[in-house]
Design a protein around this motif. Structure first.
Motif, PDB file in Angstrom:
ATOM      1  N   TYR A   1      27.299  33.481  40.694  1.00  0.00           N
ATOM      2  CA  TYR A   1      28.091  32.890  39.622  1.00  0.00           C
ATOM      3  C   TYR A   1      27.695  31.429  39.388  1.00  0.00           C
ATOM      4  CZ  TYR A   1      31.134  37.005  39.682  1.00  0.00           C
ATOM      5  OH  TYR A   1      31.630  38.287  39.578  1.00  0.00           O
TER       6      TYR A   1
ATOM      7  N   LYS B   1      31.297  36.089  34.512  1.00  0.00           N
ATOM      8  CA  LYS B   1      31.618  36.725  35.793  1.00  0.00           C
ATOM      9  C   LYS B   1      31.242  38.207  35.829  1.00  0.00           C
ATOM     10  CE  LYS B   1      33.679  33.068  37.561  1.00  0.00           C
ATOM     11  NZ  LYS B   1      33.214  32.363  38.777  1.00  0.00           N
TER      12      LYS B   1
ATOM     13  N   ALA C   1      35.436  37.992  40.979  1.00  0.00           N
ATOM     14  CA  ALA C   1      35.455  38.588  39.640  1.00  0.00           C
ATOM     15  C   ALA C   1      36.866  38.921  39.207  1.00  0.00           C
ATOM     16  CB  ALA C   1      34.590  39.854  39.632  1.00  0.00           C
TER      17      ALA C   1
ATOM     18  N   ALA D   1      38.732  35.935  37.946  1.00  0.00           N
ATOM     19  CA  ALA D   1      38.324  35.472  36.627  1.00  0.00           C
ATOM     20  C   ALA D   1      38.983  36.269  35.508  1.00  0.00           C
ATOM     21  CB  ALA D   1      36.799  35.574  36.494  1.00  0.00           C
TER      22      ALA D   1
END
Length: 279
Positions: free
Chosen positions: A140, A256, A274, A277
């Motif tokens: 990321y 993401k 993830a 996000a």
């Protein structure tokens, strides 16, 4: 001994006049595209269409990725002259069987190159990858660094970008009219470094805006990079070769989101990043 390189540079963009949807004239920037004919020991080898940002690295990386030279010390010099659109490569001892090795070509999907020498496909089994892994959080970080990178694409469009990372550290970012030119430029840059690029505990990661075809996968492996990330997708042959090599390929990577096509064991998975996000 490293080869001597010129430092020929050319403007990456030019301004033209276009007309928008309202019929109004607009001054816009478009990427430059110029031909560069490569001569090896006075023998014409290939003409590359390129943006021209780092032509000497491009030529050196092209020779490397086509496996025409095995190490940088086989090349004495690369001289680029934009006035005649040529790159003159002088080797120290010639290239063995160059006519035979460049006779067979394979048509590819590559933009900006279009063909590769057939022996590239024959040597896949001999490629060995390092035992590297990548943390999902570092991935990321790479995607965020690419998002923030100032690029020709943002100002003019119509180019591909490639980058080499050591962990989340950006080592080199290159744009060109074709993704193969960009990866070859990175390969040439790697050869010109005074020490190993992969020093330290962090893995080398190659990023590209283009799709992961068989040739892109092979070139990444030849550069000793076991983890490849793409904003785009992947082809069937690229997938098959990546599985054979044990290479980690990550596609559709944006913000993401991503898909890991092969080599999932090379990722340190942290799915909570993830989920955080999207929550």
């Amino acid at each position: 001994m490293l080869p001597r390189l010129t430092q020929a540079r050319a403007p990456l963009t030019r301004e033209i006049e276009a007309v928008d949807e309202h019929g109004r004239p607009q001054h816009v920037a478009i990427p430059a595209e110029r031909d560069l004919t490569v001569y090896v020991d006075r023998r014409e080898l290939v003409t590359l269409m390129t943006l021209g940002a780092h032509p000497e690295w491009l030529v050196l990386g092209y020779l490397r990725n086509q496996r025409l030279v095995r190490s940088a010390d086989e090349v004495e010099s690369v001289t680029v002259d934009w006035e005649v659109s040529s790159a003159a490569v002088k080797t120290r001892a010639g290239i063995d069987r160059i006519e035979e090795r460049t006779a067979r070509r394979v048509v590819t999907t590559g933009c900006g190159q279009g063909s590769v020498f057939g022996a590239l496909m024959d040597e896949v089994a001999s490629l060995q990858l390092p035992d590297t892994t990548l943390d999902q959080g570092t991935l990321y970080g790479i995607l965020d660094a690419i998002r923030r990178q100032e690029t020709t694409y943002k100002s003019a469009g119509s180019v591909h970008g490639c980058a080499l990372f050591r962990g989340s550290e950006l080592l080199l970012f290159v744009e060109d009219v074709g993704r193969h030119n960009a990866i070859d430029t990175i390969a040439g840059w790697m050869w010109m470094q005074p020490g190993p690029v992969d020093r330290g505990p962090e893995p080398l990661v190659f990023y590209t805006t283009g799709r992961l075809t068989s040739e892109m996968v092979i070139k990444s492996a030849q550069m000793g990079v076991a983890i490849v990330v793409s904003r785009s997708g992947m082809t069937e042959m690229g997938h098959a070769i990546a599985r054979q090599l044990g290479l980690c390929t990550i596609g559709r990577a944006l913000n993401k989101r991503f898909l890991c096509y092969t080599g999932a064991q090379r990722l340190h998975w942290r799915p909570e990043l993830a989920q955080a996000a999207t929550s």
